[in-house]
Design a protein around this motif. Structure first.
Motif, mmCIF file in Angstrom:
data_model
loop_
_atom_site.group_PDB
_atom_site.id
_atom_site.type_symbol
_atom_site.label_atom_id
_atom_site.label_comp_id
_atom_site.label_asym_id
_atom_site.label_seq_id
_atom_site.Cartn_x
_atom_site.Cartn_y
_atom_site.Cartn_z
ATOM 1 N N TYR A 25 28.864 24.592 96.037
ATOM 2 C CA TYR A 25 28.863 24.028 97.156
ATOM 3 C C TYR A 25 29.806 22.993 97.801
ATOM 4 O O TYR A 25 30.335 22.232 97.062
ATOM 5 C CB TYR A 25 27.490 22.518 96.083
ATOM 6 N N GLU B 229 30.268 20.330 101.450
ATOM 7 C CA GLU B 229 29.893 19.665 101.673
ATOM 8 C C GLU B 229 30.843 18.458 103.052
ATOM 9 O O GLU B 229 31.715 17.773 102.350
ATOM 10 C CB GLU B 229 28.610 18.291 101.317
ATOM 11 N N SER B 230 31.043 18.297 104.204
ATOM 12 C CA SER B 230 31.459 17.891 104.529
ATOM 13 C C SER B 230 31.386 17.132 106.388
ATOM 14 O O SER B 230 30.526 17.328 106.979
ATOM 15 C CB SER B 230 32.814 18.422 105.479
ATOM 16 N N ASP B 231 31.658 15.756 106.058
ATOM 17 C CA ASP B 231 31.161 15.055 107.596
ATOM 18 C C ASP B 231 31.966 15.479 108.360
ATOM 19 O O ASP B 231 33.042 15.666 108.945
ATOM 20 C CB ASP B 231 31.328 13.324 107.097
ATOM 21 N N ASN C 211 23.694 22.519 109.903
ATOM 22 C CA ASN C 211 25.266 22.233 110.438
ATOM 23 C C ASN C 211 24.691 21.115 111.663
ATOM 24 O O ASN C 211 24.135 21.926 112.739
ATOM 25 C CB ASN C 211 26.080 23.139 111.205
ATOM 26 N N THR D 280 18.315 26.108 109.274
ATOM 27 C CA THR D 280 19.221 26.631 108.153
ATOM 28 C C THR D 280 19.324 27.856 108.264
ATOM 29 O O THR D 280 18.928 28.790 108.310
ATOM 30 C CB THR D 280 18.597 26.229 106.634
ATOM 31 N N LYS E 158 26.657 16.583 109.443
ATOM 32 C CA LYS E 158 26.935 17.178 107.964
ATOM 33 C C LYS E 158 27.647 18.705 107.971
ATOM 34 O O LYS E 158 26.161 19.267 109.062
ATOM 35 C CB LYS E 158 26.787 16.576 107.021
ATOM 36 N N ILE F 88 26.266 21.605 104.948
ATOM 37 C CA ILE F 88 26.744 21.652 104.049
ATOM 38 C C ILE F 88 26.541 23.145 103.945
ATOM 39 O O ILE F 88 25.914 23.992 104.287
ATOM 40 C CB ILE F 88 25.500 20.555 103.444
ATOM 41 N N ARG G 190 25.629 25.887 100.189
ATOM 42 C CA ARG G 190 25.268 25.944 99.407
ATOM 43 C C ARG G 190 25.167 27.251 99.138
ATOM 44 O O ARG G 190 24.739 28.314 99.633
ATOM 45 C CB ARG G 190 23.870 25.473 99.190
#
Length: 183
Positions: free
Chosen positions: A45, A47-49, A92, A126, A169, A171, A173
């Motif tokens: 997983y 995740e980045s802002d 995104n 997504t 963000k 993300i 997965r």
């Protein structure tokens, strides 16, 4: 004395009845049994802002990490792997066009395979991609010989814009399903 012939006939009939209703058991059926369990697992997983992406600047790698992947390091397990599917899901909501690269590496760090995603800015949906390995997909040897995964994320846009979305963000997965032959 008259009862003796009747007892012999009755006993003979009973023995014939037992012999007629029994059959020799065949336990070799277990040799034909094939068990192929399916195992499902999350892989990683990420995740980045958007602030983190902007801090690295335009056209730069803002994330890179190598993750240990010892799922198939035992030869017994690797030999019995029949097929697998790895599923990637990416959201995104940033104002950045991004590229994500997932590399499958062997023990020496050499790439065996890579999945590359170019994700548009403010993506409304997504992104989902299923990648099969084994029959009808990529070679199963890729999974069997993978000892680590390298995940990299690259900003393909500027380093100043900000999305109008709340808490923008990126993300990523991923999960997998593997089928094994136990016998």
């Amino acid at each position: 004395m008259k009862r003796l012939p009747y007892c012999i006939i009755l006993l003979s009939g009973f023995l014939l009845f037992l012999a007629a209703c029994t059959e020799e058991q065949d336990f070799s059926q277990v040799d034909d049994l094939q068990v192929t369990p399916t195992l499902a697992s999350g892989l990683f997983y990420f995740e980045s802002d958007e602030a983190t992406i902007n801090s690295e600047g335009a056209l730069s790698v803002f994330y890179s990490q190598e993750v240990n992947f010892d799922a198939f390091n035992e030869q017994y397990v690797a030999e019995r792997l029949i097929e697998g599917v790895i599923t990637y899901e990416i959201d995104n909501t940033t104002s950045k066009e991004l590229r994500l690269i997932i590399e499958f590496l062997d023990d020496a760090g050499r790439p065996l395979d890579a999945e590359i995603f170019t994700i548009e800015a403010n993506s409304p949906e997504t992104v989902v991609r299923d990648v099969p390995y084994g029959p009808g997909g990529k070679p199963i040897d890729i999974l069997a010989n993978t000892s680590s995964l390298r995940v990299s994320a690259i900003n393909l846009s500027d380093g100043t814009s900000v999305s109008s979305a709340d808490d923008p963000k990126i993300i990523l997965r991923s999960g997998a399903q593997f089928v094994f032959r136990l016998k």
